[in-house]
Motif scaffolding. Structure first.
Motif, PDB file in Angstrom:
ATOM      1  N   ASN A  18     -52.046  10.225 -38.804  1.00 33.78           N
ATOM      2  CA  ASN A  18     -51.677  11.321 -39.710  1.00 33.78           C
ATOM      3  C   ASN A  18     -50.774  10.864 -40.848  1.00 33.78           C
ATOM      4  OD1 ASN A  18     -53.174  13.232 -38.252  1.00 33.78           O
ATOM      5  ND2 ASN A  18     -51.491  13.476 -36.808  1.00 33.78           N
ATOM      6  N   ASP A  19     -50.173   9.688 -40.713  1.00 34.38           N
ATOM      7  CA  ASP A  19     -49.283   9.152 -41.751  1.00 34.38           C
ATOM      8  C   ASP A  19     -50.038   8.366 -42.824  1.00 34.38           C
ATOM      9  OD1 ASP A  19     -46.949  10.086 -40.415  1.00 34.38           O
ATOM     10  OD2 ASP A  19     -47.056   8.361 -39.064  1.00 34.38           O
ATOM     11  N   ILE A  20     -51.304   8.071 -42.596  1.00 35.90           N
ATOM     12  CA  ILE A  20     -52.062   7.204 -43.504  1.00 35.90           C
ATOM     13  C   ILE A  20     -52.136   7.804 -44.900  1.00 35.90           C
ATOM     14  CG2 ILE A  20     -54.369   6.308 -44.012  1.00 35.90           C
ATOM     15  CD1 ILE A  20     -54.716   5.745 -41.091  1.00 35.90           C
ATOM     16  N   GLN A  21     -51.843   6.956 -45.883  1.00 34.72           N
ATOM     17  CA  GLN A  21     -51.905   7.334 -47.287  1.00 34.72           C
ATOM     18  C   GLN A  21     -52.564   6.215 -48.076  1.00 34.72           C
ATOM     19  OE1 GLN A  21     -48.042   8.373 -48.816  1.00 34.72           O
ATOM     20  NE2 GLN A  21     -47.471   9.420 -46.937  1.00 34.72           N
ATOM     21  N   ASP A  22     -52.780   6.476 -49.354  1.00 33.41           N
ATOM     22  CA  ASP A  22     -53.370   5.487 -50.247  1.00 33.41           C
ATOM     23  C   ASP A  22     -52.496   4.234 -50.288  1.00 33.41           C
ATOM     24  OD1 ASP A  22     -55.371   4.754 -52.139  1.00 33.41           O
ATOM     25  OD2 ASP A  22     -53.941   5.093 -53.744  1.00 33.41           O
ATOM     26  N   GLY A  23     -53.106   3.070 -50.141  1.00 31.48           N
ATOM     27  CA  GLY A  23     -52.374   1.812 -50.208  1.00 31.48           C
ATOM     28  C   GLY A  23     -51.851   1.308 -48.882  1.00 31.48           C
ATOM     29  N   PHE A  24     -52.040   2.059 -47.810  1.00 33.72           N
ATOM     30  CA  PHE A  24     -51.594   1.615 -46.493  1.00 33.72           C
ATOM     31  C   PHE A  24     -52.538   0.548 -45.958  1.00 33.72           C
ATOM     32  CE2 PHE A  24     -48.431   4.689 -44.475  1.00 33.72           C
ATOM     33  CZ  PHE A  24     -47.871   5.016 -45.675  1.00 33.72           C
ATOM     34  N   PHE A  25     -52.086  -0.175 -44.945  1.00 36.10           N
ATOM     35  CA  PHE A  25     -52.865  -1.229 -44.306  1.00 36.10           C
ATOM     36  C   PHE A  25     -53.158  -0.835 -42.870  1.00 36.10           C
ATOM     37  CE2 PHE A  25     -50.484  -3.243 -47.644  1.00 36.10           C
ATOM     38  CZ  PHE A  25     -51.382  -4.127 -48.211  1.00 36.10           C
TER      39      PHE A  25
END
Length: 92
Positions: A18-25
């Protein structure tokens, strides 16, 4: 091509899907994907494989979760947590 990804710091609890955002790995063992959120449709998530540069698109975070077999073995890192260097070597 050499890919060097170093984790600067890991959060104690770790990040969840749920924390995933643009630019995450997303990391699974030695495999690394970059998350790119679709600007025209925020529900679509593009995963760029750093080994092959192939792009996989999923429609929802649930589909993303089912893409990986065992979500417990996955690490999610924010861009502030990593140092990424990609080196290319040209051969003739």
């Amino acid at each position: 091509m050499t890919i060097n990804l170093k984790v600067k710091q890991e959060k104690r609890k770790g990040l969840s899907i749920n924390d995933i955002q643009d630019g995450f790995f997303i990391l699974r063992n030695d495999d690394v994907w970059i998350v790119k959120m679709d600007v025209t449709n925020r529900n679509k998530i593009h995963l760029i494989d750093l080994e092959t540069f192939h792009v996989k698109t999923v429609s929802t975070k649930n589909e993303l979760k089912s893409l990986f077999e065992n979500w417990n073995r996955i690490k999610i890192l924010s861009p502030k947590q990593v140092n990424l260097n990609i080196g290319f070597q040209w051969k003739e």
